[in-house]
Design an enzyme around this catalytic site. Structure first.
Site, PDB file in Angstrom:
ATOM      1  N   LYS A  83     -14.650   8.086  -5.069  1.00 56.83           N
ATOM      2  CA  LYS A  83     -15.954   8.567  -4.449  1.00 56.83           C
ATOM      3  C   LYS A  83     -16.468   9.716  -4.947  1.00 56.83           C
ATOM      4  O   LYS A  83     -17.713  10.067  -5.224  1.00 56.83           O
ATOM      5  CB  LYS A  83     -15.857   8.623  -2.881  1.00 56.83           C
ATOM      6  CG  LYS A  83     -15.333   7.031  -2.223  1.00 56.83           C
ATOM      7  CD  LYS A  83     -15.099   7.353  -0.552  1.00 56.83           C
ATOM      8  CE  LYS A  83     -14.193   6.639  -0.168  1.00 56.83           C
ATOM      9  NZ  LYS A  83     -13.691   6.788   1.122  1.00 56.83           N
TER      10      LYS A  83
ATOM     11  N   THR B 256      -8.910   6.337  -2.688  1.00 56.20           N
ATOM     12  CA  THR B 256      -9.961   5.907  -3.115  1.00 56.20           C
ATOM     13  C   THR B 256     -11.183   7.205  -3.062  1.00 56.20           C
ATOM     14  O   THR B 256     -12.166   7.132  -3.473  1.00 56.20           O
ATOM     15  CB  THR B 256     -10.526   4.767  -2.287  1.00 56.20           C
ATOM     16  OG1 THR B 256     -10.122   5.100  -0.763  1.00 56.20           O
ATOM     17  CG2 THR B 256      -9.878   3.617  -2.591  1.00 56.20           C
TER      18      THR B 256
ATOM     19  N   HIS C 290       0.898  -1.280  -0.040  1.00 64.11           N
ATOM     20  CA  HIS C 290       0.021  -0.189  -0.036  1.00 64.11           C
ATOM     21  C   HIS C 290       0.672   1.178  -0.072  1.00 64.11           C
ATOM     22  O   HIS C 290       0.302   2.251  -0.068  1.00 64.11           O
ATOM     23  CB  HIS C 290      -1.091  -0.016   1.088  1.00 64.11           C
ATOM     24  CG  HIS C 290      -2.156  -0.740   1.104  1.00 64.11           C
ATOM     25  ND1 HIS C 290      -3.047  -0.399   0.498  1.00 64.11           N
ATOM     26  CD2 HIS C 290      -2.301  -2.163   1.590  1.00 64.11           C
ATOM     27  CE1 HIS C 290      -4.113  -1.551   0.614  1.00 64.11           C
ATOM     28  NE2 HIS C 290      -3.669  -2.543   1.042  1.00 64.11           N
TER      29      HIS C 290
ATOM     30  N   LYS D 242      -0.090  14.195   1.197  1.00 64.86           N
ATOM     31  CA  LYS D 242      -1.446  14.494   0.520  1.00 64.86           C
ATOM     32  C   LYS D 242      -1.404  16.152   0.426  1.00 64.86           C
ATOM     33  O   LYS D 242      -2.411  16.566  -0.202  1.00 64.86           O
ATOM     34  CB  LYS D 242      -2.513  14.222   1.571  1.00 64.86           C
ATOM     35  CG  LYS D 242      -2.421  12.464   1.464  1.00 64.86           C
ATOM     36  CD  LYS D 242      -3.675  11.949   2.475  1.00 64.86           C
ATOM     37  CE  LYS D 242      -3.620  10.562   2.775  1.00 64.86           C
ATOM     38  NZ  LYS D 242      -4.433   9.867   1.566  1.00 64.86           N
TER      39      LYS D 242
ATOM     40  N   LYS E 227      -9.607  13.661   3.692  1.00 63.15           N
ATOM     41  CA  LYS E 227      -8.455  12.622   3.649  1.00 63.15           C
ATOM     42  C   LYS E 227      -7.848  12.630   5.020  1.00 63.15           C
ATOM     43  O   LYS E 227      -7.808  13.863   5.683  1.00 63.15           O
ATOM     44  CB  LYS E 227      -7.606  12.364   2.520  1.00 63.15           C
ATOM     45  CG  LYS E 227      -7.075  13.975   2.041  1.00 63.15           C
ATOM     46  CD  LYS E 227      -6.283  13.978   0.716  1.00 63.15           C
ATOM     47  CE  LYS E 227      -7.170  13.747  -0.251  1.00 63.15           C
ATOM     48  NZ  LYS E 227      -7.133  12.638  -1.122  1.00 63.15           N
ATOM     49  N   ARG E 228      -6.946  11.732   5.296  1.00 62.73           N
ATOM     50  CA  ARG E 228      -5.990  11.741   6.614  1.00 62.73           C
ATOM     51  C   ARG E 228      -5.082  13.140   6.409  1.00 62.73           C
ATOM     52  O   ARG E 228      -4.708  13.303   5.260  1.00 62.73           O
ATOM     53  CB  ARG E 228      -5.378  10.583   6.826  1.00 62.73           C
ATOM     54  CG  ARG E 228      -6.061   9.517   7.469  1.00 62.73           C
ATOM     55  CD  ARG E 228      -6.502  10.069   8.801  1.00 62.73           C
ATOM     56  NE  ARG E 228      -5.465  10.182   9.963  1.00 62.73           N
ATOM     57  CZ  ARG E 228      -5.278   9.186  10.746  1.00 62.73           C
ATOM     58  NH1 ARG E 228      -6.070   8.089  10.880  1.00 62.73           N
ATOM     59  NH2 ARG E 228      -4.132   9.318  11.519  1.00 62.73           N
TER      60      ARG E 228
HETATM   61  C1  LIG Z   1     -12.496   6.949   1.416  1.00 60.69           C
HETATM   62  C2  LIG Z   1     -11.887   7.208   2.742  1.00 60.69           C
HETATM   63  C3  LIG Z   1     -10.861   7.572   3.084  1.00 60.69           C
HETATM   64  C4  LIG Z   1      -9.418   7.446   2.036  1.00 60.69           C
HETATM   65  O1  LIG Z   1      -9.442   8.698   1.321  1.00 60.69           O
HETATM   66  P1  LIG Z   1      -8.250   9.222   0.330  1.00 60.69           P
HETATM   67  O2  LIG Z   1      -8.629  10.525  -0.213  1.00 60.69           O
HETATM   68  O3  LIG Z   1      -8.031   8.277  -0.570  1.00 60.69           O
HETATM   69  O4  LIG Z   1      -7.145   9.057   1.243  1.00 60.69           O
HETATM   70  C5  LIG Z   1     -10.237   7.943   4.380  1.00 60.69           C
HETATM   71  N1  LIG Z   1     -11.135   8.111   5.302  1.00 60.69           N
HETATM   72  C6  LIG Z   1     -12.522   7.827   5.030  1.00 60.69           C
HETATM   73  C7  LIG Z   1     -13.473   8.102   6.179  1.00 60.69           C
HETATM   74  C8  LIG Z   1     -12.949   7.453   3.661  1.00 60.69           C
HETATM   75  O5  LIG Z   1     -14.155   7.082   3.760  1.00 60.69           O
END
Ligand SMILES: *Cc1c(COP(=O)(O)O)cnc(C)c1O
Length: 835
Positions: A683, A679, A379, A577, A571-572
């Site tokens: 979404k 991911t 990952h 990022k 995102k985190r």
């Molecule tokens: C999808 C999701 C992530 C991943 O987000 P990235 O933008 O791909 O880092 C992190 N936290 C939550 C709650 C999510 O639903």
């Protein structure tokens, strides 16, 4: 024309439940739980009580289906995949379980008669937040897809007493408090005491000479832990299948401590209990970072040992003793084990140990079995996230496992490495499972690669970099081992359940069930230019923005207009990022607006959601700076409606489900080469947000799907980042040569955003200059700002924008996690559906 006759696309009915469970039936089941399970008086009309009763009633139906699924899978002798993950970011389950069973509408009617709105009840109940971010959410999406596609699958995880911490802000600072997801018990879990496991650890290994001249290793463990499994049912969408997610809770082994009780040392025995319970007490909150703590190591081992013992027990129940040689091939044919990152690596050593020590299988056969069943998903390429555990720790906690590891390493170096690179000490050092140095360490990723028959990255570019940069020698050794499976998301949670208005429009527009066959959304493309359809599509976006506006007001007190562009980064929080690139651009926009209040720009709301790992100081500084800058901007009457910034607290799955349907713009701005896949990008695009992003992770594949006209790509490419590194990146040059960058960063040293406290935000400036800007924010700033300007112009043409948004939704078919699962099934697991 857009409309079509609904009758022509009658969807296949859910065979077992849809017709048989009526509104009256559901009401009766809910009443039953209110009265008998919960002992509520009929006067009780509180939402939490009805949420619980509804969940319990539904879980009865689900558990029945779980049992019939197990019976069918056993009868079919279906091969199973066992997904081992230290994290599952499940979110809430009520709404999704109802949608997947096809019981949403009937349950809605049943509750209406009792005076409740189902949508309100679905907001009750805590998220199952047993994960940090993308990796844990991926595991959750994969379980949904496995059940939807009728595969025999078991998820294995840890039953953390506390999931990911809750985040709030006090004066702009992140405050962490414990997550209490099952303080009063969860209606979705069933305790499976009969499948408990006893797990040895510590102690020493005795080598005993055998009659045949070999030696046998006997491990005298110093301590025992008990693993108690809790099963959370995983409901497939419109399918025959309910699988289980089995979560291990750690307890002290009471038999082991019996002596202490008998000796009258009641308090010490109690201490043992408390010590054992700490093993599954907390989820480690580091995302992409290696925690490196002993308790974490014990947690990983406990989880792996429980899962491996359970996998063998389930196999033996069905096929007979694994110690019988006729059964070994069957085990390899019927069992696949997938390692979600290196966190469950010890499962390899545990399977070796138990086959050899407990089931009398010789070394070569045990190793052959492990090579056939294990596969590993990588990952991350970030060096600080590649797990290494000290040999000393291994020796203390798992002495027997360490001897097995040494023997695997010896065979690997002397056979495989020696064959390709004879007498090459440098290569032996580089590939060894042990990193030499003043503290010797076990390289977990190397053990995974050496053992597994397949190793996959999670997006094409990431998999290419795994081959080129991370494991080039392993790729030379085994040219077919390294492969790619691009991540995906479940369209059930991330569109059908979270965006009901858009789901309804798609139902009316698309032939067949798009929630199962997401590629069918490409039919939408032909309406992308249709003014009537554009209106409908954008009206739904507007509705969702109004709903989010209210949420923003509740959570932050800030008023924002649904007519502004909703620009989302969720995102985190991590330097790679680059939330601080977004922030720097916001500061620049603010400056431009102050310099020219008449600046021609569409009103914009920047929306953040992000948790910072509690020990990650700079990440917390970035949160603080964003909150302080937001406060100033939001209260500056001079720029009023053009710019707002909100940081929504406690980002988690259920909050994502509210933000994503309302997003116009999706920020995916990681330094090229650092984000394995992402991911969140999928979404947001699926829900009609247009991406502004770098050529990194799955952004590259999203751009391929939607086309260059429907995405805003900017910044350095992977190769350009590498070239810049080779030449020596000097962030100070950008500071000196770009007046806007310089003014923005210098502003952070003043007390403009923190009146009376100059320098409070200086840490953010320093990370770019003294810190060397390791993620090249300053190098990408100008192209990022330019891309934003192009985006602003594009939004002015509302029809053009609608077309882009529609095409993003239309062309996300590839990113269905069902497709990811079929890739795993074809290339790695070799399963067949069990129906
Ligand atoms: C999808 C999701 C992530 C991943 O987000 P990235 O933008 O791909 O880092 C992190 N936290 C939550 C709650 C999510 O639903």
């Amino acid at each position: 024309m857009v409309s079509k006759t609904k009758a022509s696309t009658k969807k296949p009915a859910v065979k077992s439940n849809k017709q048989s469970i009526t509104v009256a039936d559901i009401s009766q089941r809910i009443e039953h739980h209110l009265q008998f399970t919960m002992g509520e008086q009929s006067s009780a009309n509180q939402k939490p009580a009805y949420w619980r009763a509804t969940s319990l009633a539904l879980n009865d139906i689900i558990v029945e289906k779980l049992q019939s699924t197990k019976a069918r899978q056993n009868q079919n002798e279906a091969k199973s995949v066992n997904y081992l993950s230290l994290e599952y970011l499940m979110g809430r389950l009520l709404s999704n379980n109802l949608h997947n069973l096809g019981l949403y509408t009937n349950t809605e009617k049943a509750l209406q008669k009792m005076g409740f709105e189902l949508a309100d009840l679905c907001e009750e109940g805590a998220d199952l937040a047993l994960g940090n971010g993308g990796l844990g959410r991926l595991a959750a999406c994969f379980l949904d897809s496995l059940a939807t596609l009728d595969y025999n699958a078991m998820g294995y995880g840890v039953h953390y007493q506390h999931g990911l911490f809750k985040q709030s802000f006090v004066d702009g600072h992140q405050i962490e408090t414990p997550d209490m997801w099952r303080e009063f018990g969860s209606p979705w879990e069933v305790c499976r005491l009969e499948s408990s496991q006893t797990i040895p650890l510590y102690g020493h290994v005795e080598e005993i000479a055998q009659a045949d001249g070999t030696t046998a290793s006997v491990w005298h463990a110093g301590k025992m832990l008990k693993g108690v499994p809790w099963d959370v049912p995983i409901v497939g969408y419109n399918s025959q299948t309910v699988n289980a997610l089995r979560l291990w809770e750690c307890r002290a082994d009471s038999a082991f401590d019996w002596d202490l009780f008998n000796n009258g040392d009641y308090l010490n025995a109690h201490q043992q209990q408390v010590a054992a319970e700490t093993v599954s007490k907390v989820l480690y909150p580091n995302d992409e970072h290696d925690a490196g703590k002993e308790l974490r190591f014990v947690q990983q081992y406990f989880f792996c040992a429980c899962s491996v013992q359970d996998i063998i027990a389930r196999f033996e129940n069905q096929y007979g003793l694994i110690s019988e040689s006729k059964n070994w091939p069957t085990f390899c044919e019927k069992v696949a084990i997938q390692l979600n990152d290196t966190h469950p690596t010890i499962a390899i050593l545990e399977l070796m140990r138990t086959l050899i020590d407990n089931h009398n299988i010789d070394w070569d056969n045990a190793w052959g079995i492990c090579q056939k069943v294990f596969a590993y998903t990588n990952h991350t390429l970030l060096p600080e996230a590649l797990e290494k555990w000290s040999v000393a720790l291994f020796e203390r906690v798992l002495p027997r496992h360490l001897t097995i590891l040494y023997r695997i390493n010896e065979a690997f170096l002397n056979n495989d490495v020696e064959a390709l690179w004879p007498n090459n000490d440098d290569m032996r050092r580089r590939l060894s499972l042990i990193e030499e140095g003043h503290e010797r360490k076990v390289r977990m990723a190397h053990l995974c690669v050496v053992t597994s028959h397949k190793v996959n990255g999670v997006a094409q570019i990431h998999s290419d970099l795994v081959k080129q940069d991370l494991f080039p020698e392993f790729d030379q050794l085994w040219p077919t081992k390294l492969t790619n499976v691009t991540n995906g998301i479940t369209p059930r949670r991330w569109l059908k359940a979270c965006n009901p208005l858009l789901a309804e429009l798609l139902d009316k527009t698309i032939d067949g069930d798009w929630a199962k066959d997401l590629n069918s959304l490409s039919e939408l493309a032909k309406f992308a230019d249709d003014a009537t359809f554009q209106k409908k599509f954008m009206a739904i976006k507007h509705q969702n923005k109004i709903a989010l506006t209210k949420e923003i007001k509740t959570l932050t007190g800030v008023t924002v207009s649904p007519d502004a562009i909703f620009d989302v980064q969720i995102k985190r929080l991590h330097e790679y990022k680059r939330q601080h690139l977004n922030l720097l651009h916001i500061i620049a926009l603010y400056r431009r607006l102050l310099a020219n209040p008449e600046l021609d720009m569409q009103p914009r709301v920047f929306i953040f959601g992000a948790k910072a790992a509690p020990g990650y100081e700079l990440a917390k500084e970035i949160i603080y700076a964003t909150n302080k800058i937001a406060e100033k901007i939001n209260n500056d009457v001079r720029i009023q409606d053009k710019l707002k910034v909100v940081f929504l607290p406690n980002y988690r799955v259920s909050l994502a489900e509210k933000i994503i349907p309302a997003a116009d713009v999706s920020e995916q701005i990681s330094t090229a080469g650092k984000e394995a896949s992402g991911t969140g990008n999928m979404k947001l695009a699926l829900n009609g947000a247009v991406t502004i992003g770098t050529l990194d992770g799955a952004n590259i594949e999203i751009a391929e799907e939607v086309g260059d006209d429907n995405i805003f790509i900017f910044g350095l490419t992977v190769d350009e980042v590498k070239a810049l590194d080779a030449q020596g990146y000097n962030s100070a040059e950008y500071y000196e040569n770009n007046a806007e960058i310089r003014a923005c960063l210098d502003w952070l040293d003043t007390d403009y955003f923190t009146p009376g406290n100059p320098g409070e935000l200086s840490a953010v400036k320093r990370c770019f200059l003294e810190g060397g800007d390791p993620y090249k924010v300053l190098a990408d700033f100008q192209t990022y700002a330019n891309a934003h300007q192009a985006l602003d112009s594009a939004y002015k043409n509302q029809q053009q924008w609608a077309k882009m948004a529609i095409l993003n939704t239309a062309l996300m078919g590839k990113f269905n996690s069902d497709r990811s699962i079929e890739d795993y099934v074809q290339n790695i697991w070799n399963l067949t559906p069990s129906v």
